[in-house]
Design a protein around this motif. Structure first.
Motif, PDB file in Angstrom:
ATOM      1  N   ARG A   1       3.395  -2.745   1.364  1.00 55.90           N
ATOM      2  CA  ARG A   1       2.865  -1.650   0.542  1.00 55.90           C
ATOM      3  C   ARG A   1       3.741  -0.401   0.672  1.00 55.90           C
ATOM      4  NH1 ARG A   1       1.467  -0.461  -4.040  1.00 55.90           N
ATOM      5  NH2 ARG A   1       0.296   1.441  -4.173  1.00 55.90           N
TER       6      ARG A   1
ATOM      7  N   GLU B   1       6.718  -1.044  -1.489  1.00 55.32           N
ATOM      8  CA  GLU B   1       6.377  -0.898  -2.902  1.00 55.32           C
ATOM      9  C   GLU B   1       6.309   0.573  -3.301  1.00 55.32           C
ATOM     10  OE1 GLU B   1       2.658  -2.979  -3.174  1.00 55.32           O
ATOM     11  OE2 GLU B   1       3.621  -4.846  -3.761  1.00 55.32           O
ATOM     12  N   GLU B   2       5.648   1.374  -2.488  1.00 57.12           N
ATOM     13  CA  GLU B   2       5.521   2.795  -2.802  1.00 57.12           C
ATOM     14  C   GLU B   2       6.883   3.469  -2.841  1.00 57.12           C
ATOM     15  OE1 GLU B   2       2.733   4.644  -0.148  1.00 57.12           O
ATOM     16  OE2 GLU B   2       1.062   3.474  -0.950  1.00 57.12           O
TER      17      GLU B   2
ATOM     18  N   THR C   1       8.690   5.176  -6.136  1.00 58.65           N
ATOM     19  CA  THR C   1       9.162   6.554  -6.082  1.00 58.65           C
ATOM     20  C   THR C   1      10.654   6.632  -6.347  1.00 58.65           C
ATOM     21  OG1 THR C   1       7.438   7.110  -4.488  1.00 58.65           O
ATOM     22  CG2 THR C   1       9.304   8.605  -4.633  1.00 58.65           C
TER      23      THR C   1
END
Length: 92
Positions: free
Chosen positions: A77, A80-81, A85
């Protein structure tokens, strides 16, 4: 930063991440954890996994692996973030 040659689905990203993580040595894994996971989060995962395993009467082996699964999910996660970004073209 990991380059994404076209758009990767979340499933493709997860498989790539797991394959890469599987190749890391213990020192490298510890470095990844130290740089990306707060100590409180590590402690929470260990405590939660222990409680979860006891509540559901899981085998010792399965219960011992739960914190690792939680960590992999957390790190995926985070990745992914960061990709969302850093790379507008990521297919989230």
């Amino acid at each position: 930063m990991i380059e994404t040659p076209d758009k990767l689905s979340r499933q493709e990203l997860a498989w790539e991440f797991v394959a890469l993580f599987d190749e890391l040595g213990t020192d490298q894994i510890n470095e990844v954890l130290a740089k990306n996971v707060p100590l409180e989060t590590l402690e929470f995962f260990a405590s939660y996994a222990n409680s979860y395993g006891e509540d559901r009467d899981l085998s010792k082996q399965t219960a011992n692996e739960l914190p690792n699964l939680l960590l992999l999910g957390y790190l995926l996660r985070v990745l992914e973030e960061r990709l969302i970004t850093d790379n507008e073209s990521y297919d989230a």
